[in-house]
Scaffold this motif. Structure first.
Motif, mmCIF file in Angstrom:
data_model
loop_
_atom_site.group_PDB
_atom_site.id
_atom_site.type_symbol
_atom_site.label_atom_id
_atom_site.label_comp_id
_atom_site.label_asym_id
_atom_site.label_seq_id
_atom_site.Cartn_x
_atom_site.Cartn_y
_atom_site.Cartn_z
ATOM 1 N N GLY A 1 -4.548 -8.955 -3.692
ATOM 2 C CA GLY A 1 -5.475 -7.976 -3.129
ATOM 3 C C GLY A 1 -6.902 -8.484 -3.196
ATOM 4 O O GLY A 1 -7.410 -8.787 -4.279
ATOM 5 N N LEU A 2 -7.543 -8.600 -2.025
ATOM 6 C CA LEU A 2 -8.928 -9.044 -1.980
ATOM 7 C C LEU A 2 -9.844 -7.964 -2.539
ATOM 8 O O LEU A 2 -9.642 -6.767 -2.302
ATOM 9 C CB LEU A 2 -9.330 -9.377 -0.543
ATOM 10 C CG LEU A 2 -8.630 -10.591 0.088
ATOM 11 C CD1 LEU A 2 -8.959 -10.677 1.571
ATOM 12 C CD2 LEU A 2 -9.029 -11.869 -0.613
ATOM 13 N N GLY A 3 -10.866 -8.399 -3.273
ATOM 14 C CA GLY A 3 -11.811 -7.446 -3.834
ATOM 15 C C GLY A 3 -11.250 -6.636 -4.979
ATOM 16 O O GLY A 3 -11.580 -5.467 -5.131
ATOM 17 N N SER A 4 -10.415 -7.247 -5.804
ATOM 18 C CA SER A 4 -9.799 -6.537 -6.932
ATOM 19 C C SER A 4 -9.559 -7.518 -8.070
ATOM 20 O O SER A 4 -8.902 -8.555 -7.877
ATOM 21 C CB SER A 4 -8.472 -5.889 -6.502
ATOM 22 O OG SER A 4 -7.755 -5.414 -7.618
ATOM 23 N N ILE A 5 -10.072 -7.199 -9.250
ATOM 24 C CA ILE A 5 -9.817 -8.034 -10.427
ATOM 25 C C ILE A 5 -8.351 -7.935 -10.822
ATOM 26 O O ILE A 5 -7.703 -8.939 -11.141
ATOM 27 C CB ILE A 5 -10.720 -7.618 -11.594
ATOM 28 C CG1 ILE A 5 -12.196 -7.722 -11.188
ATOM 29 C CG2 ILE A 5 -10.458 -8.497 -12.812
ATOM 30 C CD1 ILE A 5 -12.640 -9.094 -10.766
ATOM 31 N N PHE A 6 -7.809 -6.719 -10.776
ATOM 32 C CA PHE A 6 -6.377 -6.559 -11.060
ATOM 33 C C PHE A 6 -5.535 -7.341 -10.066
ATOM 34 O O PHE A 6 -4.520 -7.932 -10.415
ATOM 35 C CB PHE A 6 -6.001 -5.078 -11.017
ATOM 36 C CG PHE A 6 -4.514 -4.837 -11.081
ATOM 37 C CD1 PHE A 6 -3.841 -4.910 -12.287
ATOM 38 C CD2 PHE A 6 -3.792 -4.551 -9.931
ATOM 39 C CE1 PHE A 6 -2.463 -4.700 -12.350
ATOM 40 C CE2 PHE A 6 -2.422 -4.349 -9.973
ATOM 41 C CZ PHE A 6 -1.754 -4.425 -11.192
ATOM 42 N N GLY A 7 -5.970 -7.364 -8.797
ATOM 43 C CA GLY A 7 -5.235 -8.114 -7.790
ATOM 44 C C GLY A 7 -5.178 -9.598 -8.087
ATOM 45 O O GLY A 7 -4.202 -10.275 -7.742
ATOM 46 N N SER A 8 -6.221 -10.142 -8.718
ATOM 47 C CA SER A 8 -6.204 -11.550 -9.100
ATOM 48 C C SER A 8 -5.094 -11.823 -10.111
ATOM 49 O O SER A 8 -4.370 -12.826 -10.006
ATOM 50 C CB SER A 8 -7.564 -11.951 -9.685
ATOM 51 O OG SER A 8 -8.605 -11.708 -8.767
#
Length: 358
Positions: free
Chosen positions: A281-288
């Protein structure tokens, strides 16, 4: 019914602006930290460290760095592999040139050196954007790989052209070299990924992060309302380079132990980290974190299924891994283009209004 804001009252500005406003989220976060720092180091072995945990933590740092640049600031980069190589070679030169300095300081300085290099290559973003910026960073990928191959000073004039991490310890614990314990590798990577996540989370929620997102959404409008595009873009490149450099230094010194720039930091590494932030997910620390976990765990799972359970030949299983992984990525992007972070957000929203219909 327990996942609600009801009963969570903020009495100070600090409480009102905290990262996790719902108590359940805070307790879950503390539980993850307790398990990560207090339980896993005592249970981990070499296989789990080298196959799962260490690469996941290192790639998570690299994904956070690229997500800041691409997801939050909207500047596309295809040179992550080469920028990781900058951190790796900087760490190697520091380790061999200053053996008495702790390895953690070497890794942080390597991140700073990478930040300066990435900022230099980010200067074209002031004039170009989109596809043309991607091509410029792709050129940086090939140039830096060529530079590290052709200049013997970077690998200390070694005949093989490889760089090898010497044994270094800190607080009496060996963190690099062939005698490193699995829990020590895991722990130093965990400390740096926790540091990176906390810094990135606070930056993206502050004025710096808002300026990045304003540039990402519409740079002309952002400049009209007072956002300095020069400062916003270059700070995004610098912060991204800092995290990517730390990831490269850890990847070389802690995980690989020895590296050759063309094999360890090629263009495939750049695309791998890019796929992580797209899937997560772009624009998400959790997504990283979610994207790094997906891209690290999926090949391990498929290898265990094809070779361990079905007994297929290793070479056939390796080809099928690429086919299945690529197919799943395409299907996933079609079904949920906003990544795993969006699925997580939807799940939490449904839980907050459960048992009532949406």
């Amino acid at each position: 019914m327990f996942y609600r804001e009801a009963g969570d009252f903020s009495t100070t500005y600090a409480e009102d602006s905290q990262t996790f406003p719902i108590k359940f989220d805070r307790y879950r976060y503390y539980l993850v930290l307790v398990v990560a720092f207090g339980i896993i180091p005592f249970l981990i072995n070499d296989y789990w460290a080298n196959a799962v945990f260490v690469p996941f933590l290192i790639y998570a740092i690299a994904a956070i760095g690229l997500n800041i640049l691409t997801g939050y600031c909207g500047q596309v980069s295809l040179g992550t592999g080469a920028f990781m190589a900058v951190g790796a070679y900087a760490c190697y030169k520091l380790m061999t040139g200053f053996p008495d300095i702790p390895i953690a300081i070497h890794i942080l300085i390597s991140g700073g050196i990478t930040a300066a290099v990435v900022t230099l290559f980010g200067l074209p973003s002031l004039r170009i954007k989109g596809f043309y910026l991607a091509v410029a960073t792709l050129a940086a990928q090939f140039f830096l790989v060529w530079l590290f191959n052709k200049v013997p000073w970077f690998y200390n004039y070694s005949a093989s052209g490889q760089i090898s991490a010497p044994e270094r310890s800190m607080f009496g614990i060996i963190f690099t070299g062939p005698n490193t314990e699995a829990w020590a590798k895991y722990l130093i990577c965990l400390v740096f990924v926790t540091f990176a996540a906390i810094v990135a989370r606070n930056l993206t929620r502050g004025s710096v992060g808002r300026s990045w997102m304003a540039i990402r959404d519409m740079d002309i409008a952002a400049e009209i309302i007072g956002v300095n595009p020069l400062k916003a873009k270059l700070t995004a490149f610098a912060v991204s380079g800092f995290f990517v450099g730390i990831a490269g230094a850890l990847f070389f010194s802690v995980y690989l132990g020895a590296a050759e720039v063309g094999e360890s930091f090629g263009i495939d590494k750049s695309f791998l980290v890019l796929f992580m932030i797209i899937i997560g997910g772009l624009g998400s620390i959790f997504g990283s974190f979610a994207g790094a976990a997906f891209m690290v765990l999926l090949p391990v799972f498929l290898k265990n299924v094809f070779v361990g359970w079905l007994g297929w030949p290793t070479d056939l299983a390796a080809h099928l891994q690429f086919i299945v992984s690529g197919g799943l990525i395409v299907v996933f992007l079609i079904m949920e283009p906003h990544g795993l972070a969006q699925l997580w957000r939807l799940a939490k929203e449904k839980l907050r209004i459960w048992p009532f219909p949406h």
